[in-house]
Design a protein around this motif. Structure first.
Motif, PDB file in Angstrom:
ATOM      1  N   LYS A 113       0.816  -1.205   0.000  1.00 13.23           N
ATOM      2  CA  LYS A 113       0.000   0.000   0.000  1.00 13.23           C
ATOM      3  C   LYS A 113       0.860   1.270   0.000  1.00 13.23           C
ATOM      4  CE  LYS A 113      -0.735  -0.296   5.056  1.00 13.23           C
ATOM      5  NZ  LYS A 113      -1.759  -0.549   6.092  1.00 13.23           N
ATOM      6  N   VAL A 114       2.019   1.217   0.661  1.00 14.15           N
ATOM      7  CA  VAL A 114       2.876   2.401   0.702  1.00 14.15           C
ATOM      8  C   VAL A 114       3.545   2.633  -0.648  1.00 14.15           C
ATOM      9  CG1 VAL A 114       4.845   3.487   1.832  1.00 14.15           C
ATOM     10  CG2 VAL A 114       3.243   2.121   3.174  1.00 14.15           C
ATOM     11  N   GLN A 115       4.019   1.567  -1.279  1.00 12.12           N
ATOM     12  CA  GLN A 115       4.610   1.698  -2.608  1.00 12.12           C
ATOM     13  C   GLN A 115       3.596   2.245  -3.607  1.00 12.12           C
ATOM     14  OE1 GLN A 115       6.090  -2.220  -3.480  1.00 12.12           O
ATOM     15  NE2 GLN A 115       7.660  -2.140  -1.887  1.00 12.12           N
ATOM     16  N   ALA A 116       2.361   1.727  -3.539  1.00 16.59           N
ATOM     17  CA  ALA A 116       1.320   2.200  -4.449  1.00 16.59           C
ATOM     18  C   ALA A 116       0.987   3.672  -4.193  1.00 16.59           C
ATOM     19  CB  ALA A 116       0.066   1.340  -4.302  1.00 16.59           C
ATOM     20  N   ALA A 117       0.904   4.053  -2.911  1.00 15.38           N
ATOM     21  CA  ALA A 117       0.603   5.449  -2.588  1.00 15.38           C
ATOM     22  C   ALA A 117       1.712   6.369  -3.076  1.00 15.38           C
ATOM     23  CB  ALA A 117       0.421   5.599  -1.075  1.00 15.38           C
ATOM     24  N   ASN A 118       2.963   5.961  -2.874  1.00 15.45           N
ATOM     25  CA  ASN A 118       4.095   6.766  -3.338  1.00 15.45           C
ATOM     26  C   ASN A 118       4.039   6.951  -4.850  1.00 15.45           C
ATOM     27  OD1 ASN A 118       7.058   7.816  -3.128  1.00 15.45           O
ATOM     28  ND2 ASN A 118       7.182   6.130  -4.590  1.00 15.45           N
ATOM     29  N   ASP A 119       3.854   5.861  -5.589  1.00 14.76           N
ATOM     30  CA  ASP A 119       3.857   5.960  -7.044  1.00 14.76           C
ATOM     31  C   ASP A 119       2.652   6.738  -7.565  1.00 14.76           C
ATOM     32  OD1 ASP A 119       6.217   4.642  -7.135  1.00 14.76           O
ATOM     33  OD2 ASP A 119       5.481   2.832  -8.122  1.00 14.76           O
ATOM     34  N   PHE A 120       1.515   6.623  -6.880  1.00 16.75           N
ATOM     35  CA  PHE A 120       0.338   7.391  -7.299  1.00 16.75           C
ATOM     36  C   PHE A 120       0.620   8.885  -7.198  1.00 16.75           C
ATOM     37  CE2 PHE A 120      -3.596   9.658  -6.254  1.00 16.75           C
ATOM     38  CZ  PHE A 120      -4.357   9.350  -7.371  1.00 16.75           C
ATOM     39  N   LEU A 121       1.228   9.297  -6.091  1.00 12.46           N
ATOM     40  CA  LEU A 121       1.532  10.718  -5.901  1.00 12.46           C
ATOM     41  C   LEU A 121       2.592  11.196  -6.888  1.00 12.46           C
ATOM     42  CD1 LEU A 121       1.604  10.769  -1.989  1.00 12.46           C
ATOM     43  CD2 LEU A 121      -0.139  11.785  -3.457  1.00 12.46           C
ATOM     44  N   VAL A 122       3.649  10.397  -7.048  1.00 15.71           N
ATOM     45  CA  VAL A 122       4.739  10.809  -7.933  1.00 15.71           C
ATOM     46  C   VAL A 122       4.272  10.886  -9.379  1.00 15.71           C
ATOM     47  CG1 VAL A 122       6.963  10.106  -8.910  1.00 15.71           C
ATOM     48  CG2 VAL A 122       6.592   9.986  -6.439  1.00 15.71           C
ATOM     49  N   PHE A 123       3.599   9.838  -9.851  1.00 14.14           N
ATOM     50  CA  PHE A 123       3.249   9.802 -11.264  1.00 14.14           C
ATOM     51  C   PHE A 123       2.004  10.614 -11.579  1.00 14.14           C
ATOM     52  CE2 PHE A 123       5.874   5.981 -10.660  1.00 14.14           C
ATOM     53  CZ  PHE A 123       6.931   6.388 -11.479  1.00 14.14           C
ATOM     54  N   GLY A 124       1.208  10.907 -10.570  1.00 11.25           N
ATOM     55  CA  GLY A 124       0.144  11.878 -10.774  1.00 11.25           C
ATOM     56  C   GLY A 124       0.735  13.246 -11.085  1.00 11.25           C
ATOM     57  N   SER A 125       1.802  13.591 -10.364  1.00 14.72           N
ATOM     58  CA  SER A 125       2.470  14.865 -10.627  1.00 14.72           C
ATOM     59  C   SER A 125       3.143  14.861 -11.987  1.00 14.72           C
ATOM     60  CB  SER A 125       3.503  15.160  -9.534  1.00 14.72           C
ATOM     61  OG  SER A 125       4.627  14.306  -9.656  1.00 14.72           O
ATOM     62  N   VAL A 126       3.649  13.693 -12.399  1.00  8.27           N
ATOM     63  CA  VAL A 126       4.290  13.584 -13.706  1.00  8.27           C
ATOM     64  C   VAL A 126       3.274  13.854 -14.816  1.00  8.27           C
ATOM     65  CG1 VAL A 126       5.378  11.969 -15.318  1.00  8.27           C
ATOM     66  CG2 VAL A 126       6.129  12.055 -12.937  1.00  8.27           C
ATOM     67  N   ALA A 127       2.055  13.329 -14.650  1.00 13.31           N
ATOM     68  CA  ALA A 127       1.004  13.560 -15.649  1.00 13.31           C
ATOM     69  C   ALA A 127       0.687  15.043 -15.762  1.00 13.31           C
ATOM     70  CB  ALA A 127      -0.252  12.780 -15.275  1.00 13.31           C
ATOM     71  N   VAL A 128       0.584  15.708 -14.624  1.00 15.39           N
ATOM     72  CA  VAL A 128       0.320  17.151 -14.636  1.00 15.39           C
ATOM     73  C   VAL A 128       1.473  17.896 -15.296  1.00 15.39           C
ATOM     74  CG1 VAL A 128      -0.015  19.188 -13.180  1.00 15.39           C
ATOM     75  CG2 VAL A 128      -1.170  17.041 -12.610  1.00 15.39           C
ATOM     76  N   ALA A 129       2.707  17.478 -14.966  1.00  8.22           N
ATOM     77  CA  ALA A 129       3.882  18.153 -15.507  1.00  8.22           C
ATOM     78  C   ALA A 129       3.958  18.022 -17.019  1.00  8.22           C
ATOM     79  CB  ALA A 129       5.155  17.588 -14.863  1.00  8.22           C
ATOM     80  N   SER A 130       3.704  16.825 -17.536  1.00  5.55           N
ATOM     81  CA  SER A 130       3.828  16.629 -18.978  1.00  5.55           C
ATOM     82  C   SER A 130       2.745  17.388 -19.734  1.00  5.55           C
ATOM     83  CB  SER A 130       3.770  15.133 -19.323  1.00  5.55           C
ATOM     84  OG  SER A 130       2.518  14.571 -18.952  1.00  5.55           O
ATOM     85  N   PHE A 131       1.520  17.433 -19.172  1.00  4.65           N
ATOM     86  CA  PHE A 131       0.454  18.182 -19.825  1.00  4.65           C
ATOM     87  C   PHE A 131       0.732  19.682 -19.778  1.00  4.65           C
ATOM     88  CE2 PHE A 131      -3.741  20.284 -19.834  1.00  4.65           C
ATOM     89  CZ  PHE A 131      -4.191  19.843 -21.063  1.00  4.65           C
ATOM     90  N   SER A 132       1.199  20.159 -18.627  1.00  7.35           N
ATOM     91  CA  SER A 132       1.512  21.581 -18.492  1.00  7.35           C
ATOM     92  C   SER A 132       2.667  21.975 -19.391  1.00  7.35           C
ATOM     93  CB  SER A 132       1.865  21.897 -17.031  1.00  7.35           C
ATOM     94  OG  SER A 132       0.807  21.546 -16.166  1.00  7.35           O
ATOM     95  N   SER A 133       3.604  21.039 -19.590  1.00  3.80           N
ATOM     96  CA  SER A 133       4.770  21.332 -20.411  1.00  3.80           C
ATOM     97  C   SER A 133       4.374  21.700 -21.830  1.00  3.80           C
ATOM     98  CB  SER A 133       5.708  20.114 -20.423  1.00  3.80           C
ATOM     99  OG  SER A 133       6.823  20.341 -21.231  1.00  3.80           O
ATOM    100  N   GLY A 134       3.454  20.920 -22.421  1.00  4.47           N
ATOM    101  CA  GLY A 134       3.022  21.208 -23.785  1.00  4.47           C
ATOM    102  C   GLY A 134       2.331  22.553 -23.904  1.00  4.47           C
ATOM    103  N   LYS A 135       1.467  22.860 -22.957  1.00  2.00           N
ATOM    104  CA  LYS A 135       0.749  24.130 -23.005  1.00  2.00           C
ATOM    105  C   LYS A 135       1.702  25.299 -22.795  1.00  2.00           C
ATOM    106  CE  LYS A 135      -3.388  24.625 -21.784  1.00  2.00           C
ATOM    107  NZ  LYS A 135      -4.677  24.829 -21.084  1.00  2.00           N
ATOM    108  N   LEU A 136       2.652  25.130 -21.840  1.00  2.00           N
ATOM    109  CA  LEU A 136       3.589  26.211 -21.572  1.00  2.00           C
ATOM    110  C   LEU A 136       4.527  26.432 -22.750  1.00  2.00           C
ATOM    111  CD1 LEU A 136       4.610  28.266 -19.516  1.00  2.00           C
ATOM    112  CD2 LEU A 136       6.164  26.523 -18.642  1.00  2.00           C
ATOM    113  N   LEU A 137       4.963  25.334 -23.384  1.00  2.00           N
ATOM    114  CA  LEU A 137       5.838  25.458 -24.548  1.00  2.00           C
ATOM    115  C   LEU A 137       5.121  26.203 -25.671  1.00  2.00           C
ATOM    116  CD1 LEU A 137       8.552  24.646 -25.883  1.00  2.00           C
ATOM    117  CD2 LEU A 137       7.374  22.608 -26.740  1.00  2.00           C
ATOM    118  N   SER A 138       3.825  25.900 -25.846  1.00  2.00           N
ATOM    119  CA  SER A 138       3.051  26.542 -26.906  1.00  2.00           C
ATOM    120  C   SER A 138       2.850  28.031 -26.626  1.00  2.00           C
ATOM    121  CB  SER A 138       1.696  25.842 -27.061  1.00  2.00           C
ATOM    122  OG  SER A 138       0.897  26.482 -28.029  1.00  2.00           O
ATOM    123  N   SER A 139       2.651  28.374 -25.357  1.00  2.00           N
ATOM    124  CA  SER A 139       2.327  29.767 -25.024  1.00  2.00           C
ATOM    125  C   SER A 139       3.549  30.605 -24.649  1.00  2.00           C
ATOM    126  CB  SER A 139       1.321  29.807 -23.864  1.00  2.00           C
ATOM    127  OG  SER A 139       1.862  29.184 -22.704  1.00  2.00           O
TER     128      SER A 139
END
Length: 410
Positions: free
Chosen positions: A351-377
């Motif tokens: 449960k701890v490994q899953a919680a850690n990866d959920f938090l880390v990779f949730g942020s990665v998803a936000v980062a990659s999506f924000s990256s495209g929009k920021l690069l465009s703008s």
């Protein structure tokens, strides 16, 4: 009654480490193929998105959806493997990727951005299994061997750093009527080979994972409230999130500067080699100098990568940025992973490994999506400037933890 120690019997530790070495080698081979999955999506996802998406600000959405699928898949993957075991779970994950690659290729062939995005999203679920390889390598390992076991598995990504981008280069024009679809067909083939490899994984002996009754240890929120866990997750989140943030934008930025797709793919190849190459010695560095120290060095290297990115737009600038970014990610993420292992008891690991990866990779998803929009703008320079605040915060947290004397969970 307290859980039996995993390190109290030297002879048992040697026996467990023999099994851990076998599993680490198997998982390193699987990592070599599974690590090619994100390399293919990152190299091609934004380029396909630019062709298929009506709104060009959504060009990196396929990459973001891969990271989102990874984040959303961490908890179901952990639950599945807890029920059926690591090996069966990894076989299922590889089969899922084979389907996802075919679906993404079909999306390209049919000019459907929606279907293509669905394929990359499902491939992210496979990534949630691949990312747990590093934890699986420690299941049977003694405390002294755990950092090295993690490094062994991560070193498998060195091969992925060659396989992924070269697959893109060799197969992008394989189907003339559907550019880049060949890369995703190849993605499916790599997953099928990985399926065979993970079938050789062996289960850790029951004594290596002691259970504390049926409770599964402390409540998850109690564990997550530990300052040690908060700092470890923050370091992992910043290391991986910023790496994804820059890496997602870099291929598009290179193409926007007039460089060919092959140059962008080779930049990603150098980046992935830098991500996993240091893994041959990162575990030993952690054992010698400490987890927090190596993690901090990784964060500083990520900041240096952004500084190089701000200094010019030549191929050398882009590639140097990606190389330093990869080394910084390696030190930061492996160090943070080793810190997470200190936060839980054996019966709490799933449960701890899953919680850690959920938090880390949730942020990665936000980062990659924000990256495209920021690069465009805002352009490539804006992407690099935003690296510094998170790095500073993470370094402050690491320094704060060094002043605390917190015992490990027993």
């Amino acid at each position: 009654m307290s859980a039996p120690s995993l390190t109290s019997d030297p002879a048992a530790s040697i026996s467990r480490d023999g099994l851990a070495r076998h599993n680490a080698l198997v998982l390193a081979c699987a990592q070599a193929l599974g690590g090619a999955n994100p390399a293919i999506v990152v190299s091609l996802g934004g380029l396909v998105g630019q062709v298929l998406a009506e709104n060009k600000q959504l060009a990196t959405l396929p990459v973001s959806l891969t990271n989102l699928g990874l984040a959303l898949g961490t908890i179901p993957a952990a639950m599945l493997m807890r029920r059926v075991g690591r090996r069966s779970g990894y076989i299922f994950g590889a089969g899922l990727c084979a389907f996802a690659g075919c679906l993404a290729a079909f999306g390209i062939a049919s000019s459907s951005f929606l279907i293509f995005c669905l394929g990359t999203f499902i491939s992210g679920f496979y990534g949630s299994f691949v990312q747990s390889y590093r934890f699986a390598a420690t299941d049977a390992a003694s405390d002294s061997f755990k950092p090295q076991a993690i490094s062994w598995v991560m070193a498998g990504g060195l091969v992925a750093g060659i396989v992924g981008p070269q697959t893109v280069i060799w197969t992008s024009d394989l189907i003339p009527t559907a550019p880049f679809a060949g890369g995703f067909i190849a993605q499916s083939c790599l997953a099928l080979i990985s399926l065979v490899i993970v079938s050789f994984l062996r289960s850790a002996p029951a004594t290596a994972v002691p259970q504390s009754g049926s409770s599964g240890g402390r409540p998850l929120l109690v564990i997550m409230a530990q300052p040690r866990f908060i700092v470890a997750v923050a370091a992992g989140l910043v290391s991986y999130g910023l790496m994804s943030f820059i890496m997602t934008a870099a291929p598009l930025a290179m193409v926007d500067c007039g460089y060919p797709v092959q140059t962008a793919a080779l930049g990603i190849q150098w980046h992935i080699l830098a991500m996993f190459g240091p893994s041959f010695f990162t575990g030993r560095l952690i054992s010698r100098f400490g987890k927090a120290q190596i993690t901090g060095i990784g964060l500083l290297l990520i900041a240096l990568a952004a500084a190089i990115g701000l200094s010019g737009l030549s191929v050398a600038h882009f590639w140097t940025t990606l190389i330093l970014l990869g080394i910084g990610w390696n030190f930061g993420f492996i160090g943070a992973t080793s810190m997470v292992i200190d936060c839980y008891r054996p019966e709490e690991r799933s449960k701890v490994q899953a919680a850690n990866d959920f938090l880390v990779f949730g942020s990665v998803a936000v980062a990659s999506f924000s990256s495209g929009k920021l690069l465009s703008s805002g352009g490539w320079m804006s992407v690099n400037w935003l690296v510094f605040p998170p790095v500073i915060i993470a370094l402050i947290l690491l320094a704060w933890q060094k002043t605390r004397k917190v015992p490990l969970p027993t």
